[in-house]
Design a protein around this motif. Structure first.
Motif, short mmCIF file in Angstrom:
data_model
loop_
_atom_site.label_atom_id
_atom_site.label_comp_id
_atom_site.label_asym_id
_atom_site.label_seq_id
_atom_site.Cartn_x
_atom_site.Cartn_y
_atom_site.Cartn_z
N ILE A 35 0.83 -1.31 0.03
CA ILE A 35 0.11 0.11 -0.11
C ILE A 35 0.77 1.26 -0.09
CG2 ILE A 35 -1.99 1.19 1.22
CD1 ILE A 35 -2.74 -1.58 2.38
N ILE A 36 1.84 1.51 0.86
CA ILE A 36 3.06 2.36 0.88
C ILE A 36 3.34 2.51 -0.62
CG2 ILE A 36 5.08 3.22 1.61
CD1 ILE A 36 4.42 1.78 4.46
N LEU A 37 3.86 1.51 -1.13
CA LEU A 37 4.22 1.60 -2.80
C LEU A 37 3.27 2.27 -3.57
CD1 LEU A 37 6.49 -1.74 -3.18
CD2 LEU A 37 7.27 0.61 -3.13
N CYS A 38 2.06 1.88 -3.50
CA CYS A 38 1.08 2.42 -4.34
C CYS A 38 0.97 3.74 -4.07
CB CYS A 38 -0.43 2.03 -3.52
SG CYS A 38 -0.85 0.19 -4.19
N LEU A 39 1.07 4.29 -2.88
CA LEU A 39 1.10 5.79 -2.67
C LEU A 39 2.32 6.58 -3.48
CD1 LEU A 39 -0.08 5.82 1.12
CD2 LEU A 39 -1.49 6.43 -0.93
N ILE A 40 3.39 5.90 -3.33
CA ILE A 40 4.73 6.60 -3.97
C ILE A 40 4.41 6.50 -5.38
CG2 ILE A 40 6.94 6.48 -4.12
CD1 ILE A 40 7.39 4.97 -1.30
N TRP A 41 4.33 5.32 -5.84
CA TRP A 41 4.03 5.25 -7.40
C TRP A 41 2.92 6.05 -7.89
CZ3 TRP A 41 8.16 4.48 -9.36
CH2 TRP A 41 8.99 3.45 -9.07
N GLY A 42 1.77 6.25 -7.03
CA GLY A 42 0.81 7.04 -7.38
C GLY A 42 1.10 8.75 -7.44
N VAL A 43 2.25 9.00 -6.90
CA VAL A 43 2.84 10.56 -6.94
C VAL A 43 3.48 10.35 -8.12
CG1 VAL A 43 4.37 12.21 -6.08
CG2 VAL A 43 2.96 11.01 -4.65
N GLY A 147 24.17 0.19 -5.68
CA GLY A 147 23.19 1.46 -5.27
C GLY A 147 23.85 1.95 -4.21
N LEU A 148 23.42 2.86 -3.86
CA LEU A 148 23.61 3.81 -2.50
C LEU A 148 22.64 3.19 -1.46
CD1 LEU A 148 25.21 6.30 -1.57
CD2 LEU A 148 23.05 7.73 -2.06
N THR A 149 23.30 2.74 -0.32
CA THR A 149 22.67 2.06 0.68
C THR A 149 22.85 2.83 2.04
OG1 THR A 149 24.55 0.97 1.17
CG2 THR A 149 23.29 -0.32 -0.09
N ARG A 150 21.98 2.57 3.15
CA ARG A 150 21.98 2.81 4.34
C ARG A 150 21.63 4.53 4.43
NH1 ARG A 150 26.99 0.78 7.73
NH2 ARG A 150 27.20 -1.51 6.76
N ILE A 151 20.74 4.88 3.29
CA ILE A 151 20.15 6.20 3.54
C ILE A 151 19.20 6.29 4.47
CG2 ILE A 151 18.67 7.93 2.04
CD1 ILE A 151 19.64 6.15 -0.28
N GLY A 158 11.54 13.02 17.79
CA GLY A 158 12.24 12.21 18.43
C GLY A 158 12.14 10.75 18.25
N TYR A 159 11.01 10.67 17.33
CA TYR A 159 10.59 9.50 16.72
C TYR A 159 11.16 9.12 15.52
CZ TYR A 159 8.26 5.42 14.52
OH TYR A 159 7.94 4.06 14.04
N VAL A 160 12.10 8.03 15.15
CA VAL A 160 12.82 7.75 14.13
C VAL A 160 11.95 6.75 13.45
CG1 VAL A 160 14.97 6.73 12.94
CG2 VAL A 160 14.95 8.22 15.16
N PHE A 161 11.46 6.83 11.99
CA PHE A 161 10.75 5.79 11.31
C PHE A 161 11.65 4.75 10.99
CE2 PHE A 161 8.54 9.86 10.57
CZ PHE A 161 7.16 9.38 10.46
N THR A 162 11.21 3.47 10.96
CA THR A 162 11.84 2.48 10.78
C THR A 162 10.94 1.46 10.17
OG1 THR A 162 12.31 0.47 12.01
CG2 THR A 162 11.50 2.36 13.49
N ARG A 163 11.67 0.47 9.24
CA ARG A 163 10.89 -0.69 8.63
C ARG A 163 10.37 -1.55 9.53
NH1 ARG A 163 11.92 -1.27 3.13
NH2 ARG A 163 10.31 -2.71 3.42
N GLN A 164 10.70 -1.55 10.87
CA GLN A 164 10.02 -2.56 11.56
C GLN A 164 8.45 -2.12 12.05
OE1 GLN A 164 13.45 -2.10 11.93
NE2 GLN A 164 13.26 -4.27 11.12
N SER A 237 14.59 7.14 1.04
CA SER A 237 14.50 7.17 2.66
C SER A 237 13.78 5.99 3.08
CB SER A 237 14.04 8.48 3.12
OG SER A 237 12.73 8.60 3.07
N TYR A 238 12.72 5.53 2.52
CA TYR A 238 11.96 4.44 2.83
C TYR A 238 12.54 3.12 2.70
CZ TYR A 238 8.10 1.21 2.81
OH TYR A 238 7.25 -0.25 3.07
N PHE A 239 13.21 2.77 1.62
CA PHE A 239 14.06 1.69 1.54
C PHE A 239 15.43 1.81 1.95
CE2 PHE A 239 10.52 0.63 -1.76
CZ PHE A 239 10.32 -0.55 -1.09
N SER A 240 15.75 2.94 2.65
CA SER A 240 17.29 3.33 2.67
C SER A 240 17.98 2.76 1.77
CB SER A 240 17.50 2.84 4.14
OG SER A 240 17.50 1.49 4.08
N LEU A 241 17.65 2.67 0.15
CA LEU A 241 18.28 2.38 -0.66
C LEU A 241 17.79 3.07 -2.09
CD1 LEU A 241 20.28 -0.11 -2.19
CD2 LEU A 241 18.09 -1.14 -2.41
N ILE A 242 18.88 3.32 -2.91
CA ILE A 242 18.47 3.56 -4.35
C ILE A 242 19.30 3.29 -5.19
CG2 ILE A 242 19.47 6.03 -4.10
CD1 ILE A 242 16.25 5.50 -5.98
#
Lengths: 336, 239
Positions: A35-43, A147-151, A158-164, A237-242
């Motif tokens: 669903i998150i990918l839907c939103l990004i690709w939507g843009v 690719g560029l990793t660990r973005i 104070g809340y850090v967004f995480t893939r968890q 920044s979402y995948f921490s990778l491009i």
């Protein structure tokens, strides 16, 4: 009246649905991610439609702006420590500058020729990214073909967004999606959008009525690239990778299918197309290499039977609903 | 009458063919200037050169100022508007927005809404302003195209076969409208038209071109008597 009511109801319903989706799927990371990918690709699809559908310029290098935005913000975050929030703007600006520069030689090109020139970006950019990899620039390396990793991901109070935890990411993505779709809508409805549509519908006449075609063509290149670049920065920044793979031919084709299936130049068709195709693409995963064949078939059928894509179907449904409502109303009002 | 437009030896070539060849003429301010000639004589090419869509050689002066190196939108902003032979409208936009294009981009006036409403009233499409232009019948399309051009508030308007394909009633209405554009709005008109009767009735002066060259210029009576014009264009019944 009925038409407006239906439109408003479906809009509110859609927003409500989007707002409560995590309640249904919060413990299923796989679905949340899609669903998150839907939103990004939507843009991305809606920004591509701005130049492809509204300005009718065959810009086929749109994904390179997405990738440029991802790399620009990623590099700035990793090596200079720029916060991802500013990175989303910086990625947009970097892509807009490149979009503007690409636009200049494209001013006098039309149709196929414009498509070929802009399509070549899909081959030039990955080569440049790999070239600028490790060993070339130690302190500003693109990471080469890996690719560029660990973005870094953004943080908020104070809340850090995480893939968890994908629910916060979901709401952030929803905000990002609504913001950019609103911006695109405002552009279309503004005098800038009027100029795009005028040049698309009848270019010689638009020019003779005072529309400076060079100005607006460069503007649409820069604006659509900005939005794609910002989406690329967000994606990174979402995948921490491009990586250069983000603009592989199959990604290009899938996003093109989103725009075509959603309908060219019929806002918000492209974004709806992105939702449907992202999900269909995911469902087709078990079909392996047949996936592209099936997507290709969808494009051919769309072009043949509904040139305005999904918006044709929606218009048809709208007419049907209206007829049903009207029949009900008239049967009520007739005295027994 | 001062001269509004002066062309000096303008030529436009497509390969070997000179569609407009060494053409010089003047148009006076506030007049209706008719242009006629056989098919392929170079009439539309001439309009495209004046309005900046094609660049040719030679010189075009507008109120004494050279405009032959300007791009179409700049020519428009100088005060020269035009319509097209094939009625082109912005098909996905409403009549109102069609006219808004001219009022916004071709006009530096701040009073955009008033201009649009005045134009709608003038061309008589106020009631149809919310219709998408692709759904309009031919005559309304032509009016919309004319309205968009008028919304730029031009001093000179170029009309390319504005009554082609219209019914006799619509032709009469059009002619009345052209006269009002000329009289009430004080706009100079250069008009290309095949219907000689109409062209002679509305033009103060006329020019006949053939193979890109001027063969005659003068009042309608003078043109109708010209031997060469009769030979290449009018035919014997006008003699």
């Amino acid at each position: 009246m009925v038409n407006n009511l239906l439109k408003n109801l479906s809009r509110i319903g859609l927003l409500l649905l989007l707002a409560i989706l995590p309640i249904l799927f919060h413990d299923n990371d796989h679905i949340m991610n899609i669903i998150i990918l839907c939103l990004i690709w939507g843009v991305v699809a809606a920004s591509w439609d701005l130049i492809l559908g509204y300005a009718n310029l065959f810009s086929f290098g749109h994904l390179s702006f997405f990738v440029i935005g991802g790399y620009a913000s990623g590099l700035l975050a990793k090596y200079i420590g720029l916060t991802p929030w500013l990175g989303y703007i910086a990625g947009g600006i970097a892509a807009a500058i490149i979009g503007f520069l690409i636009g200049i030689p494209c001013l006098r090109l039309k149709g196929m020729y414009l498509a070929i020139v802009t399509f070549s970006l899909n081959f030039v950019l990955p080569t440049l990214i790999v070239w600028a990899g490790p060993g070339k620039f130690e302190n500003f390396s693109t990471g080469g073909s890996w690719g560029l990793t660990r973005i870094p991901a953004p943080s908020l109070f104070g809340y850090v967004f995480t893939r968890q935890e994908l629910v916060p990411w979901y709401y952030l993505s929803l905000g990002f999606f609504i913001m950019f779709l609103s911006i695109i809508y405002l552009i279309i409805k503004s005098n800038i959008g009027l100029a795009f549509i005028a040049l698309r519908d009848a270019e010689p006449q638009a020019k003779s009525l005072g529309v400076n075609e060079y100005k607006y063509k460069l503007l649409v290149f820069a604006l659509s690239a900005f939005i794609a670049g910002s989406a690329g920065a967000y994606y990174a920044s979402y995948f921490s990778l491009i990586s250069p793979a983000s603009m592989n031919l199959d990604v290009f084709l899938i996003v093109l299918v989103m725009v075509l299936f959603g309908g060219l130049g019929v806002f918000p068709g492209a974004a709806i197309g992105a939702f449907i195709i992202t999900i269909v693409n995911e469902l087709l995963r078990p079909t392996l290499e047949w996936r592209l064949v099936i997507l290709g078939t969808i494009v051919i059928l769309t072009m043949m039977f509904m040139p305005k894509g999904i918006m044709d179907i929606l218009a048809l449904l709208g007419r049907l609903m209206k007829r049903i409502l009207n029949i009900r109303r008239s049967s009520k009002s007739t005295p027994a | 009458m001062p001269i509004i437009l002066e062309t000096k030896q303008i030529t436009k070539r497509f390969g070997e063919l000179a569609a407009v060849n060494n053409l010089s003429f003047d148009v006076n301010e506030k007049e209706i200037f008719g242009i006629a000639g056989p098919n392929g004589a170079g009439k539309t090419t001439l309009f495209n050169v004046i309005s900046g869509i094609y660049s040719g050689s030679g010189e075009i002066d507008y109120f004494g100022e050279r405009i032959d190196r300007l791009r179409p939108f700049q020519v428009c902003l100088k005060g020269i508007a035009r319509t097209f032979q094939i009625p082109t409208v912005f098909s996905t936009l409403t009549v109102y927005d069609n006219i808004r294009i001219g009022a916004h981009f071709g006009n530096h006036s701040l009073n955009e809404k008033k201009i649009i409403n005045d134009v709608l009233e003038f061309i008589g499409l106020t009631e149809k302003q919310h219709i998408e232009a692709k759904h309009l019948p031919l005559f309304d399309k032509k009016l919309t195209m004319l309205g968009a051009a008028l919304a730029t508030e031009p001093k000179l308007i170029l009309l390319d076969e504005p009554i082609g394909g219209l019914s006799p009633k619509e032709i009469n209405e059009s002619v009345e409208l052209f006269k009002r554009i000329n009289n009430e709005l004080g706009i100079t008109i250069i008009v290309i038209e095949h219907l000689m009767k109409v062209l002679m009735a509305i033009s103060q002066r006329m020019m006949i071109i053939h193979n890109g060259e001027k063969i005659c210029i003068g009042s309608p009576e003078e043109v109708a008597r010209d031997k060469q014009v009769i030979e290449v264009y009018l035919g014997a019944e006008y003699a």
